[in-house]
Scaffold this motif. Structure first.
Motif, PDB file in Angstrom:
ATOM      1  N   UNK A  55       0.826  -1.200   0.000  1.00  0.00           N
ATOM      2  CA  UNK A  55       0.000   0.000   0.000  1.00  0.00           C
ATOM      3  C   UNK A  55       0.869   1.264   0.000  1.00  0.00           C
ATOM      4  N   UNK A  56       1.962   1.206   0.770  1.00  0.00           N
ATOM      5  CA  UNK A  56       2.837   2.374   0.834  1.00  0.00           C
ATOM      6  C   UNK A  56       3.511   2.639  -0.506  1.00  0.00           C
ATOM      7  N   UNK A  57       3.938   1.595  -1.193  1.00  0.00           N
ATOM      8  CA  UNK A  57       4.552   1.767  -2.508  1.00  0.00           C
ATOM      9  C   UNK A  57       3.554   2.340  -3.509  1.00  0.00           C
ATOM     10  N   UNK A  58       2.306   1.866  -3.437  1.00  0.00           N
ATOM     11  CA  UNK A  58       1.278   2.396  -4.319  1.00  0.00           C
ATOM     12  C   UNK A  58       1.048   3.886  -4.047  1.00  0.00           C
ATOM     13  N   UNK A  59       1.039   4.259  -2.765  1.00  0.00           N
ATOM     14  CA  UNK A  59       0.863   5.667  -2.411  1.00  0.00           C
ATOM     15  C   UNK A  59       2.018   6.511  -2.940  1.00  0.00           C
ATOM     16  N   UNK A  60       3.245   5.997  -2.861  1.00  0.00           N
ATOM     17  CA  UNK A  60       4.403   6.738  -3.353  1.00  0.00           C
ATOM     18  C   UNK A  60       4.347   6.904  -4.864  1.00  0.00           C
ATOM     19  N   UNK A  61       3.856   5.905  -5.571  1.00  0.00           N
ATOM     20  CA  UNK A  61       3.748   6.030  -7.023  1.00  0.00           C
ATOM     21  C   UNK A  61       2.752   7.122  -7.413  1.00  0.00           C
ATOM     22  N   UNK A  62       1.727   7.293  -6.610  1.00  0.00           N
ATOM     23  CA  UNK A  62       0.699   8.284  -6.920  1.00  0.00           C
ATOM     24  C   UNK A  62       1.143   9.699  -6.572  1.00  0.00           C
ATOM     25  N   UNK A  63       1.844   9.880  -5.464  1.00  0.00           N
ATOM     26  CA  UNK A  63       2.262  11.215  -5.025  1.00  0.00           C
ATOM     27  C   UNK A  63       3.567  11.078  -4.246  1.00  0.00           C
ATOM     28  N   UNK A  64       4.656  10.988  -4.988  1.00  0.00           N
ATOM     29  CA  UNK A  64       5.952  10.675  -4.365  1.00  0.00           C
ATOM     30  C   UNK A  64       6.363  11.708  -3.337  1.00  0.00           C
ATOM     31  N   UNK A  65       6.301  12.983  -3.711  1.00  0.00           N
ATOM     32  CA  UNK A  65       6.807  14.037  -2.829  1.00  0.00           C
ATOM     33  C   UNK A  65       6.029  14.091  -1.515  1.00  0.00           C
ATOM     34  N   UNK A  66       4.686  14.075  -1.607  1.00  0.00           N
ATOM     35  CA  UNK A  66       3.865  14.178  -0.406  1.00  0.00           C
ATOM     36  C   UNK A  66       4.054  12.973   0.508  1.00  0.00           C
ATOM     37  N   UNK A  67       4.059  11.783  -0.059  1.00  0.00           N
ATOM     38  CA  UNK A  67       4.181  10.568   0.756  1.00  0.00           C
ATOM     39  C   UNK A  67       5.571  10.471   1.373  1.00  0.00           C
ATOM     40  N   UNK A  68       6.608  10.862   0.635  1.00  0.00           N
ATOM     41  CA  UNK A  68       7.959  10.860   1.207  1.00  0.00           C
ATOM     42  C   UNK A  68       8.036  11.796   2.405  1.00  0.00           C
ATOM     43  N   UNK A  69       7.375  12.950   2.283  1.00  0.00           N
ATOM     44  CA  UNK A  69       7.363  13.893   3.393  1.00  0.00           C
ATOM     45  C   UNK A  69       6.618  13.312   4.593  1.00  0.00           C
TER      46      UNK A  69
END
Length: 614
Positions: free
Chosen positions: A380-394
């Motif tokens: 789920x986390x990888x999917x979230x990063x693919x959708x919005x990398x900058x926001x999820x990384x933050x």
């Protein structure tokens, strides 16, 4: 028995008191206590209450308190005037704590530093304030609108001055053509008078100066050079667009304080505004069938610590429309209550409704992690990063206090909802809910319609008259002539006399040469003096008159833009706050310096021009 009853009552009272003490207070109840304690000189209590407010904010997902920060900054300024240093220091420090990114706090600090004569601090705080303007959606938007209005004013003035320059360059030629047309039926001095009057026809028809500008662009289109024709078309389009741009800017300025837009911005920035909830409740009472309003109300209730009421609004939003956002926030309520299975069910439903909503996958990953399903959590986390990398990384680097992320509708959706409600008219009784922009209605105004008509007339008039030709003016003596005055096979830039004297060099008498030389000298001197006069007051216009059109228009626009910003700074939205006089002064000084530099580079070369006769 009475003793036992009293003991029971005491135990119940103690339990109730402890429960009340543990209950999270609303932030609106805490700032007043801190401010009152500071005013009375009890700074220990003030610091404690401030820390309680900040801790409560963290627990409620609040990152800043802009209203209270501005209040603390104002308190610091007032304390300085009263000579209460300890209160001023506490208030200034507290203002930074309540909103570390507030432009108003930084500009207020600049005002305090100016009062103390600490100019390095003034400059530092002003620069900090400007940087913070771009970190805040509202101030960033208002700042952009301010710049847009200044550009609009500069373009409008440039269009007017360009039209005046065309009039000065080609009025004699146009007047000659008017006299030729009228001379077919009229004779004597009436021809010259009417020819001159035709150059100012809109004024004689009691029309505004705007129509005179458009009229000049129409009639001088055929006389202009190719570059000038392109600029005439561009400026005509600019005049057509300006009313629409100003209408859009005015709508955005009023709309940014719309309850829906303001609530969305506050929720997205995790900023607490005490009046936001009340305004949204008033709106919801009139508009109960809008799911976005219900979601924003729920988010505001969370900031107040009213979790149960927030859940009611989220469920109401889901009933109105089964949206991904409502399901995410309902899942969050179950997550915080420890029901991770139910939370995952809501998150998965949100993922189905909006497969591009990154925070749904992120919150889902957090909930799966709480249930020790680490493989699912990673997916789920990888999917979230693919959708919005900058926001999820933050988010992964600095997780929220509550671990999960609250859904806030995109600000564009908030603007659309506010416009829809305003057009429907169901919320016109509330301030700020009636402003909306409609391109069709905005474009249907006299100036836009007139400018479009002028653009068509420019092309039509030029096309119909190009065969018969246009009058011209001699570059030596300034005399006007047309195809009826001299042969078309001769030079198009010299009159007949100048052709014989300067080109053919025929043997004309000395008296004729002397008279012509005096005429040329007088004309060239008048042009030089005219250009210097215009260069003095309207930098760039002299270049247009000399035929250096592009350089003149660009320089003219920059000069007028700098002056517009200098005049309008602090008089528009204002984006940098009403108590930023020092910062406004810095802006004006900088703009005046840039305007002076522009004037110097444009006007000084014109002053060096000398009359050339050869």
């Amino acid at each position: 028995m009475p003793v036992r009853r009293m003991l029971v009552v005491a135990i119940v009272a103690a339990v109730a008191f402890a429960a009340a003490a543990d209950e999270t207070k609303s932030p609106r109840d805490m700032w007043g206590m801190a401010a009152n304690a500071a005013i009375t000189g009890d700074f220990d209590a003030a610091i404690k209450n401030t820390n309680d407010l900040l801790n409560a904010g963290k627990a409620l997902g609040i990152a800043s308190f802009p209203t209270y920060a501005a209040s603390a900054a104002a308190m610091a300024s007032d304390a300085d005037k009263l000579g209460k240093k300890e209160l001023a220091d506490w208030a200034a420090k507290t203002a930074d704590q309540l909103d570390p990114k507030s432009p108003a706090v930084a500009f207020s600090a600049a005002e305090r530093a100016r009062a103390k004569g600490n100019w390095p601090k003034v400059l530092q705080s002003s620069i900090t304030g400007f940087v913070r303007v771009f970190a805040n959606y509202r101030t960033r938007l208002l700042g952009q609108i301010d710049v847009l209005i200044a550009i609009t004013l500069a373009l409008a003035l440039t269009s007017v001055i360009f039209a005046i320059a065309l009039f000065i360059r080609y009025a004699r030629s146009m007047g000659h053509d008017f006299r030729e047309l009228l001379g077919l039926r009229l004779h004597g001095g009436a021809v010259s008078v009417l020819g001159f009057a035709l150059l100012f026809l809109p004024l004689f028809l009691w029309l505004s100066p705007v129509w005179l500008v458009l009229y000049w662009l129409i009639i001088f289109f055929g006389y202009a050079s190719k570059v000038e024709r392109v600029l005439i078309v561009l400026f005509t389009l600019v005049i057509a667009v300006l009313p629409i741009v100003l209408d859009r800017a005015a709508t955005a300025t009023a709309g940014v304080d719309n309850p829906i837009v303001a609530a969305d911005i506050n929720s997205a920035e995790a900023a607490y505004h005490p009046e936001s909830l009340r305004r949204m409740q008033e709106l919801a009472a009139l508009v109960s069938d809008n799911d976005l309003v219900q979601i924003l109300l729920g988010n505001l209730e969370l900031q107040e610590g009213n979790d149960q009421q927030a859940e009611v609004y989220y469920k109401h939003a889901q009933q109105i429309r089964d949206s991904a956002g409502a399901n995410v926030n309902l899942g969050n309520r179950n997550f915080l209550n420890g029901d991770f299975g139910a939370a995952i069910t809501y998150y998965e439903r949100a993922e189905q409704l909006d497969p591009k909503l990154a925070i749904a996958f992120y919150d889902d990953s957090v909930a799966n992690g709480e249930m020790y399903k680490f493989d699912v959590q990673g997916q789920k986390l990888e999917q979230a990063k693919r959708l919005d990398t900058r926001h999820i990384e933050r988010l992964t680097q600095t997780p929220p206090t509550q671990k999960i992320v609250v859904y806030t509708p995109p600000v564009n959706d908030a603007w659309a909802a506010a416009d829809a409600l305003a057009k429907k008219g169901s919320a016109k009784t509330l301030f700020g809910t009636y402003a909306y922009f409609d391109l069709q209605d905005s474009a249907f105004n006299p100036i836009t319609i007139g400018a479009i008509a002028a653009l068509l007339l420019e092309i039509i008039v030029w096309w119909r008259r190009r065969r018969s030709g246009y009058a011209n003016a001699c570059i030596k003596c300034g005399r006007t002539f047309c195809h009826l005055c001299k042969s078309a096979r001769e030079s198009a830039t010299y009159c007949t006399q100048c052709i014989h004297i300067y080109l053919k060099r025929d043997g004309v008498s000395l008296d004729t040469k002397r008279a012509k030389l005096e005429e040329v000298t007088e004309h060239q001197g008048a042009m030089t003096r005219r250009n210097k006069l215009f260069a003095t007051f309207l930098p760039g216009s002299a270049q247009v008159l000399e035929g250096r059109t592009i350089a003149g228009v660009v320089g003219m626009f920059l000069f007028l833009l700098f002056l517009s910003v200098a005049v309008l700074a602090g008089r528009l939205a204002p984006a940098i706050g009403p108590v930023a006089d020092t910062t406004h002064l810095f802006v004006r000084i900088l703009m005046i310096i840039l305007a002076a530099v522009t004037w110097f580079f444009l006007s000084l070369p014109v002053y060096r021009r000398r009359v050339t006769i050869g």
